[in-house]
Design a protein around this motif. Structure first.
Motif, short mmCIF file in Angstrom:
data_model
loop_
_atom_site.label_atom_id
_atom_site.label_comp_id
_atom_site.label_asym_id
_atom_site.label_seq_id
_atom_site.Cartn_x
_atom_site.Cartn_y
_atom_site.Cartn_z
N LEU A 43 0.82 -1.21 0.00
CA LEU A 43 0.00 0.00 0.00
C LEU A 43 0.86 1.27 0.00
O LEU A 43 0.46 2.29 -0.57
N SER A 45 3.97 1.34 -1.24
CA SER A 45 5.03 1.19 -2.25
C SER A 45 6.41 1.22 -1.58
O SER A 45 7.34 1.88 -2.06
N THR A 112 5.04 -6.95 -4.53
CA THR A 112 5.16 -5.53 -4.19
C THR A 112 6.36 -4.91 -4.89
O THR A 112 6.28 -3.80 -5.45
N SER A 121 0.54 3.13 -9.26
CA SER A 121 -0.38 2.40 -8.39
C SER A 121 -1.56 1.91 -9.22
O SER A 121 -2.34 2.72 -9.73
N TYR A 125 -6.03 -1.56 -5.18
CA TYR A 125 -5.41 -1.35 -3.87
C TYR A 125 -6.46 -1.23 -2.76
O TYR A 125 -6.21 -1.60 -1.62
N ASN A 129 -6.39 -3.56 0.53
CA ASN A 129 -6.45 -3.00 1.89
C ASN A 129 -7.56 -3.67 2.70
O ASN A 129 -7.34 -4.08 3.85
N VAL A 192 -1.65 -7.53 -9.04
CA VAL A 192 -2.61 -7.29 -7.97
C VAL A 192 -3.48 -8.53 -7.73
O VAL A 192 -3.76 -8.91 -6.59
#
Length: 237
Positions: A43, A45, A112, A121, A125, A129, A192
């Motif tokens: 989250l 980076s 990551t 991004s 995300y 989360n 992702v």
């Protein structure tokens, strides 16, 4: 652990069981941190934190080997029975679940680093989360259940895995649709998707860990029982 273990004539046996329990909880703490740090690294980076997650894998593997040796030695030397035997078998199986959780956290750390290198991004995300928080809580509560021998919490955690699966399926549909609409995003979004897959598997392993705890407490194998049927007084049919 007083509710399960016997007050043995051999204090050394008591000490061996307590050492086994403490090493298990120590390993659980390392794995729990791995999961939390892996999600946070993505989250934020944060490549440095991702590398730290990968480095923790050596500690997890070391503890995995130590606990395996302890279980084997106690079984051979003490020939435990009843609740002591269930405790050792349960921990032996649960340790494998923890080791796999650590492996999934390491995969997230590697993904990551890929995403950090891509520099943008991507979509997904928010889902990471949300699901990351859910599985982190599952791992924490599963370990807390082991520490407290709390069968109610173990059942609650096992049932939470259904919510993780629902969130995962919803996120997957959204991301696949997004890739179809914007083919340029495919490479990033696939990373992702693999992160979400690892998080979903972490939820599975947390559920399995709780199922092993239920076996420890009740002596009933519930690995193939529908979680909807699980209650604190569940008995095998």
């Amino acid at each position: 652990m007083k509710e399960l273990t016997t007050d043995h004539i051999s204090q050394q046996f008591n000490n061996e069981l307590e050492a086994l329990r403490q090493h298990f909880l120590t390993m659980g703490g390392v794995v729990e941190n791995q999961v939390q740090d892996a999600v946070q690294a993505l989250l934020d980076s944060n490549g440095v934190l991702a590398e730290e997650v990968k480095n923790q894998d050596a500690t997890v593997n070391q503890l995995d080997g130590l606990i395996d040796e302890e279980c084997t030695r106690i079984l051979a030397k003490r020939q435990p029975a009843a609740s002591d035997l269930r405790m050792i078998l349960s921990i032996s199986k649960a340790v494998s679940e923890l080791e796999r959780i650590g492996d999934e956290a390491k995969k997230i750390a590697n993904l990551t680093l890929n995403l950090v290198n891509e520099g943008e991004s991507p979509r997904g995300y928010v889902e990471i989360n949300r699901i990351g928080e859910m599985v982190s809580r599952m791992v924490h509560d599963a370990l807390d259940a082991y520490a407290r021998l709390d069968i109610d919490m173990a059942i609650k955690v096992a049932k939470q895995d259904r919510n993780v699966d629902q969130e995962y399926n919803t996120a997957m549909r959204s991301l696949v649709t997004y890739m179809m609409e914007d083919p340029r995003s495919i490479s990033r979004v696939i990373n992702v998707i693999w992160v979400l897959r690892s998080l979903e598997r972490i939820g599975d392993h947390a559920r399995h860990t709780c199922q092993h705890l239920i076996f420890m407490i009740k002596g009933v194998d519930v690995r193939h029982v529908n979680v909807n049927d699980l209650t604190p007084d569940y008995k095998a049919k």
